[in-house]
Write a protein that holds these residues in place. Structure first.
Motif, PDB file in Angstrom:
ATOM      1  N   ARG A 186      28.450   6.617   8.434  1.00 48.13           N
ATOM      2  CA  ARG A 186      29.832   6.014   7.723  1.00 48.13           C
ATOM      3  C   ARG A 186      30.563   5.268   8.716  1.00 48.13           C
ATOM      4  O   ARG A 186      31.071   4.077   8.288  1.00 48.13           O
ATOM      5  CB  ARG A 186      30.727   7.143   7.327  1.00 48.13           C
ATOM      6  N   GLU A 187      30.466   5.647   9.824  1.00 47.49           N
ATOM      7  CA  GLU A 187      31.283   4.823  10.995  1.00 47.49           C
ATOM      8  C   GLU A 187      30.762   3.475  11.445  1.00 47.49           C
ATOM      9  O   GLU A 187      31.214   2.820  12.232  1.00 47.49           O
ATOM     10  CB  GLU A 187      31.224   5.772  12.015  1.00 47.49           C
ATOM     11  N   LEU A 188      29.575   3.229  11.090  1.00 50.80           N
ATOM     12  CA  LEU A 188      28.646   2.099  11.350  1.00 50.80           C
ATOM     13  C   LEU A 188      28.636   1.059  10.473  1.00 50.80           C
ATOM     14  O   LEU A 188      28.118  -0.147  10.337  1.00 50.80           O
ATOM     15  CB  LEU A 188      27.210   2.293  11.622  1.00 50.80           C
ATOM     16  N   VAL A 189      29.508   1.215   9.293  1.00 49.74           N
ATOM     17  CA  VAL A 189      29.452   0.179   8.114  1.00 49.74           C
ATOM     18  C   VAL A 189      30.910  -0.336   7.972  1.00 49.74           C
ATOM     19  O   VAL A 189      32.017   0.245   7.636  1.00 49.74           O
ATOM     20  CB  VAL A 189      29.163   1.216   6.712  1.00 49.74           C
ATOM     21  N   LEU A 190      30.489  -1.841   7.660  1.00 51.18           N
ATOM     22  CA  LEU A 190      32.056  -2.440   7.450  1.00 51.18           C
ATOM     23  C   LEU A 190      31.922  -2.911   5.972  1.00 51.18           C
ATOM     24  O   LEU A 190      33.095  -2.774   5.321  1.00 51.18           O
ATOM     25  CB  LEU A 190      31.899  -3.769   8.202  1.00 51.18           C
ATOM     26  N   GLY A 191      30.874  -3.071   5.349  1.00 48.48           N
ATOM     27  CA  GLY A 191      30.884  -3.610   3.917  1.00 48.48           C
ATOM     28  C   GLY A 191      29.705  -3.196   3.271  1.00 48.48           C
ATOM     29  O   GLY A 191      28.573  -2.993   3.930  1.00 48.48           O
ATOM     30  N   LEU A 192      29.573  -3.290   1.852  1.00 49.64           N
ATOM     31  CA  LEU A 192      28.663  -2.837   1.050  1.00 49.64           C
ATOM     32  C   LEU A 192      28.394  -3.721  -0.117  1.00 49.64           C
ATOM     33  O   LEU A 192      29.746  -4.303  -0.656  1.00 49.64           O
ATOM     34  CB  LEU A 192      28.618  -1.540   0.437  1.00 49.64           C
ATOM     35  N   GLU A 193      27.223  -4.000  -0.629  1.00 54.83           N
ATOM     36  CA  GLU A 193      26.994  -4.479  -1.969  1.00 54.83           C
ATOM     37  C   GLU A 193      26.303  -3.390  -2.804  1.00 54.83           C
ATOM     38  O   GLU A 193      25.609  -2.767  -2.309  1.00 54.83           O
ATOM     39  CB  GLU A 193      26.199  -5.691  -1.682  1.00 54.83           C
ATOM     40  N   VAL A 194      26.881  -3.142  -3.912  1.00 51.32           N
ATOM     41  CA  VAL A 194      26.126  -2.164  -4.863  1.00 51.32           C
ATOM     42  C   VAL A 194      26.051  -2.556  -6.104  1.00 51.32           C
ATOM     43  O   VAL A 194      26.987  -3.334  -6.741  1.00 51.32           O
ATOM     44  CB  VAL A 194      27.407  -0.821  -4.774  1.00 51.32           C
ATOM     45  N   VAL A 195      24.959  -2.219  -6.852  1.00 50.46           N
ATOM     46  CA  VAL A 195      24.850  -2.407  -8.403  1.00 50.46           C
ATOM     47  C   VAL A 195      25.450  -1.141  -8.981  1.00 50.46           C
ATOM     48  O   VAL A 195      25.035   0.055  -8.953  1.00 50.46           O
ATOM     49  CB  VAL A 195      23.485  -2.642  -8.743  1.00 50.46           C
ATOM     50  N   LEU A 196      26.518  -1.178  -9.797  1.00 51.12           N
ATOM     51  CA  LEU A 196      27.019  -0.031 -10.405  1.00 51.12           C
ATOM     52  C   LEU A 196      26.070   0.380 -11.668  1.00 51.12           C
ATOM     53  O   LEU A 196      25.169  -0.451 -12.200  1.00 51.12           O
ATOM     54  CB  LEU A 196      28.542  -0.594 -10.942  1.00 51.12           C
ATOM     55  N   PRO A 197      26.369   1.675 -12.159  1.00 49.51           N
ATOM     56  CA  PRO A 197      25.569   2.140 -13.103  1.00 49.51           C
ATOM     57  C   PRO A 197      25.580   1.293 -14.419  1.00 49.51           C
ATOM     58  O   PRO A 197      24.444   1.573 -15.071  1.00 49.51           O
ATOM     59  CB  PRO A 197      26.118   3.660 -13.237  1.00 49.51           C
ATOM     60  N   ASP A 198      26.432   0.528 -14.798  1.00 45.75           N
ATOM     61  CA  ASP A 198      26.171  -0.424 -16.056  1.00 45.75           C
ATOM     62  C   ASP A 198      25.706  -1.630 -15.730  1.00 45.75           C
ATOM     63  O   ASP A 198      25.490  -2.328 -16.420  1.00 45.75           O
ATOM     64  CB  ASP A 198      27.617  -0.409 -16.574  1.00 45.75           C
ATOM     65  N   GLY A 199      25.025  -2.007 -14.443  1.00 44.60           N
ATOM     66  CA  GLY A 199      24.460  -3.107 -13.913  1.00 44.60           C
ATOM     67  C   GLY A 199      25.377  -4.233 -13.477  1.00 44.60           C
ATOM     68  O   GLY A 199      25.070  -5.150 -13.064  1.00 44.60           O
ATOM     69  N   ARG A 200      26.616  -3.855 -13.268  1.00 48.82           N
ATOM     70  CA  ARG A 200      27.516  -4.893 -12.658  1.00 48.82           C
ATOM     71  C   ARG A 200      27.451  -4.936 -11.264  1.00 48.82           C
ATOM     72  O   ARG A 200      26.887  -3.771 -10.822  1.00 48.82           O
ATOM     73  CB  ARG A 200      29.281  -4.907 -12.943  1.00 48.82           C
ATOM     74  N   VAL A 201      27.692  -5.962 -10.539  1.00 46.99           N
ATOM     75  CA  VAL A 201      27.396  -5.976  -8.910  1.00 46.99           C
ATOM     76  C   VAL A 201      28.763  -5.964  -8.325  1.00 46.99           C
ATOM     77  O   VAL A 201      29.712  -6.799  -8.675  1.00 46.99           O
ATOM     78  CB  VAL A 201      26.788  -7.169  -8.521  1.00 46.99           C
ATOM     79  N   TRP A 202      28.990  -4.946  -7.705  1.00 52.33           N
ATOM     80  CA  TRP A 202      30.227  -5.013  -6.716  1.00 52.33           C
ATOM     81  C   TRP A 202      29.852  -5.493  -5.296  1.00 52.33           C
ATOM     82  O   TRP A 202      29.282  -5.051  -4.501  1.00 52.33           O
ATOM     83  CB  TRP A 202      30.756  -3.691  -6.453  1.00 52.33           C
ATOM     84  N   ASP A 203      30.543  -6.878  -5.141  1.00 53.15           N
ATOM     85  CA  ASP A 203      30.367  -7.438  -3.789  1.00 53.15           C
ATOM     86  C   ASP A 203      31.439  -6.945  -2.930  1.00 53.15           C
ATOM     87  O   ASP A 203      32.625  -7.833  -2.881  1.00 53.15           O
ATOM     88  CB  ASP A 203      30.389  -8.957  -4.057  1.00 53.15           C
ATOM     89  N   GLY A 204      31.096  -6.094  -2.214  1.00 52.62           N
ATOM     90  CA  GLY A 204      32.046  -5.695  -0.987  1.00 52.62           C
ATOM     91  C   GLY A 204      31.360  -5.901   0.424  1.00 52.62           C
ATOM     92  O   GLY A 204      31.759  -5.068   1.374  1.00 52.62           O
ATOM     93  N   LEU A 205      30.643  -6.906   0.530  1.00 51.75           N
ATOM     94  CA  LEU A 205      30.015  -7.170   1.713  1.00 51.75           C
ATOM     95  C   LEU A 205      31.216  -8.024   2.795  1.00 51.75           C
ATOM     96  O   LEU A 205      30.807  -9.130   3.297  1.00 51.75           O
ATOM     97  CB  LEU A 205      28.883  -8.226   1.694  1.00 51.75           C
ATOM     98  N   ARG A 206      32.058  -7.388   2.937  1.00 55.47           N
ATOM     99  CA  ARG A 206      33.164  -7.769   4.028  1.00 55.47           C
ATOM    100  C   ARG A 206      32.881  -7.329   5.423  1.00 55.47           C
ATOM    101  O   ARG A 206      32.583  -6.221   5.554  1.00 55.47           O
ATOM    102  CB  ARG A 206      34.461  -7.442   3.344  1.00 55.47           C
TER     103      ARG A 206
END
Ligand code: FAD
Ligand code: 2HG
Ligand code: ZN
Length: 470
Positions: free
Chosen positions: A161-181
């Motif tokens: 957890r302490e090594l992560v700045l951002g994430l990209e995730v496909v949500l359960p309904d198929g939408r993409v959350w672009d949190g790659l900050r």
């Protein structure tokens, strides 16, 4: 379900939708061999867009999804149940290192990149990605994030957890959350990435991540130290911290039973010390240059330890090959115990001041439950985390299996009474979903269920993992 399979074949290519028993076999049984199931199909998308397409199709068809990375998890969270209706979504084809920025100290990767490849890409840019696990040659960053993995570098660099700045995730309904900050500072609301880290595939599919890099530490001073007790090991940790400060990188413990299994089952392993000891510590200092004085600091630690009766003997690595041999004694324990026979794993943390008393009190309790049971005890003592793994009394695997529930209950009850955790770093998976909820307050379980319901109202993401059915 024929329609769903057709859709999946169109989405990712027919050759990446596996349905034959022989093709899916490796995806439906976990590393321990304890958990196995059946899959409707194993789907291997090659991009975030393909993952989104697969997840949306499963959502529309009401099919549950089991995300899978390297399938090295130890709690059965990455394999399907026995229904034959779940889709295993393997990230194994998503192996691109998207970007390395040594100045910003970041690396951006696909979720399917193997941990060792992230370490290598960081090293290629003159930086360190510090996460280190015995499974690093096959586990993936997506799996590391989904389990919030620990390992041997937590003492200095923290959990995943302490090594992560951002994430990209496909949500359960198929939408993409672009949190790659790639921001070190971002106080703009709830930390969504922290919900997905440690969620074990139950809230969405992690497809990419921005991770932190650190200055390289190519210099090491490493010793395998015989210590009389867990108490002495904890006291030695204080001595090591005092002398080495921020250079203290690793502080791992193993009991004699663990070493004996490695010496028996690991080809080429040998005891670096002349006589036996009840306990051992692997201590390593790491630094950037010879000016860090690592060898002197290690000698000072060992000298002080012997003087205070905290250590009885030590082997110092004199070459990279000797260093690897000492590390192999530590990292070989899981494999050696697996070869030995039936194993019952417990991954516990306690406040470090209470660890020694707990370790010496629990052995006799377990021996009452199953006389002759063999504790193979090792782990990240610097983090207060012991793998209190039980091997069967010699040749009596069935007895261990029969006593599993009583043995685990004795351990978990005592850990809970000591304000510890029944899963320090491996997660809850299928193995511990029920126990995990039973040792939390009603309020905490309610909050977890509310998060799950908000993100995955249809309950299709890895059902039965992390939280038991309501
Ligand atoms: P998998 O086993 O494939 O999956 C693990 C969980 O994550 C499952 O619930 C799965 O559904 C979910 N998941 C996987 N990928 C994704 C994704 N992209 N998106 C959403 N969910 C996903 N663990 C430690 O913490 N510390 C150790 O020191 C350690 N040492 C180990 C040593 C050995 C020899 C072995 C076999 C295992 C060890 N582990 C350790 C456990 C394991 O390696 C870690 O849990 C690792 O993080 C799992 O990665 P994986 O890619 O294999 O995940
Ligand atoms: C380790 O520290 C891993 O070696 C694996 O977390 C522990 O196999 C285990 O139980
Ligand atoms: Zn561990």
């Amino acid at each position: 379900m024929t329609d769903l399979l057709d859709h999946l074949r169109t989405a990712v290519g027919a050759e990446h939708v596996l349905t034959d028993d022989a093709d899916v076999a490796a995806y439906v049984v976990d590393w321990t061999g304890v958990h196995s199931g059946r899959a409707l199909a194993v789907v291997r998308p090659g991009s975030t867009a393909e993952v989104a397409d697969v997840v949306a199709a499963c959502h529309a068809a009401g099919a549950a999804i089991v995300p899978q990375g390297g399938n090295t998890g130890l709690v059965g969270g990455g394999v399907p149940d026995s229904s034959g209706g779940q889709v295993v979504l393997s990230l194994g084809r998503m192996r691109t290192v998207r970007d390395v920025d040594p100045v910003a100290g970041t690396i951006t990767v696909d979720a399917g990149v193997v941990l060792a490849d992230v370490q290598a890409a960081a090293a290629g840019a003159g930086r360190l990605f510090p996460m280190s696990l015995g499974s690093e040659g096959s586990c993936t960053i997506g799996g590391n994030l989904a389990t919030n993995a620990g390992g041997t570098a937590v003492l200095r660099y923290g959990m995943t957890r302490e090594l992560v700045l951002g994430l990209e995730v496909v949500l359960p309904d198929g939408r993409v959350w672009d949190g790659l900050r790639a921001l070190r500072k971002d106080n703009t609301g709830y930390s969504l990435k922290d919900l997905f880290i440690g969620s074990e595939g139950t809230l969405g599919v992690i497809t990419g991540a921005v991770l932190r890099l650190f200055p390289a530490t190519p210099r090491h001073a490493t010793a395998w130290v015989a210590v009389p007790s867990v108490d002495a090991a904890v006291a030695l940790l204080g001595v090591a911290q005092q002398h080495a400060g921020a250079h203290l990188a690793t502080f791992e413990i193993a009991n004699r039973q663990a070493l004996d299994l490695v010496l028996t089952h690991l080809p080429g392993a040998s005891d670096p010390l002349a006589g036996p000891s009840d306990w051992y510590v692997l201590v390593e200092l790491a630094g950037a240059s010879s000016e860090d004085g690592l060898d002197g600091a290690l000698e000072a630690i060992l000298g002080a330890a012997v003087e205070a009766d905290l250590a009885t003997d030590a082997a110092i690595a004199g070459s990279p090959a000797q260093r690897s041999a000492l590390w192999a004694l530590r990292e070989g324990i899981s494999e050696a115990q697996k070869v030995e026979g039936a194993t019952l794993k417990h991954d516990v943390t306690l406040p470090i001041a209470d660890l020694a008393a707990w370790a010496s009190s629990i052995g006799p309790v377990l021996d009452e439950v199953l006389p002759g049971v063999r504790p193979v005890t090792y782990g990240h003592v610097g983090d207060g985390n012991l793998h209190y793994n039980l091997s069967s009394p010699v040749g009596r695997d069935d007895d261990l299996r029969a006593a599993e529930r009583d043995l685990s209950t004795a351990i978990y009850d005592s850990v809970a009474a000591g304000n510890g955790s029944i899963s320090a770093e491996h997660g809850l998976g299928r193995t511990k979903a029920v126990a995990g909820a039973s040792y939390k307050s009603e309020v905490e379980v309610d909050l977890m269920r509310a998060v799950k319901a908000a993100l995955d109202p249809a309950g299709l993401m890895n059902p039965g993992v992390l939280l038991p059915p309501a």
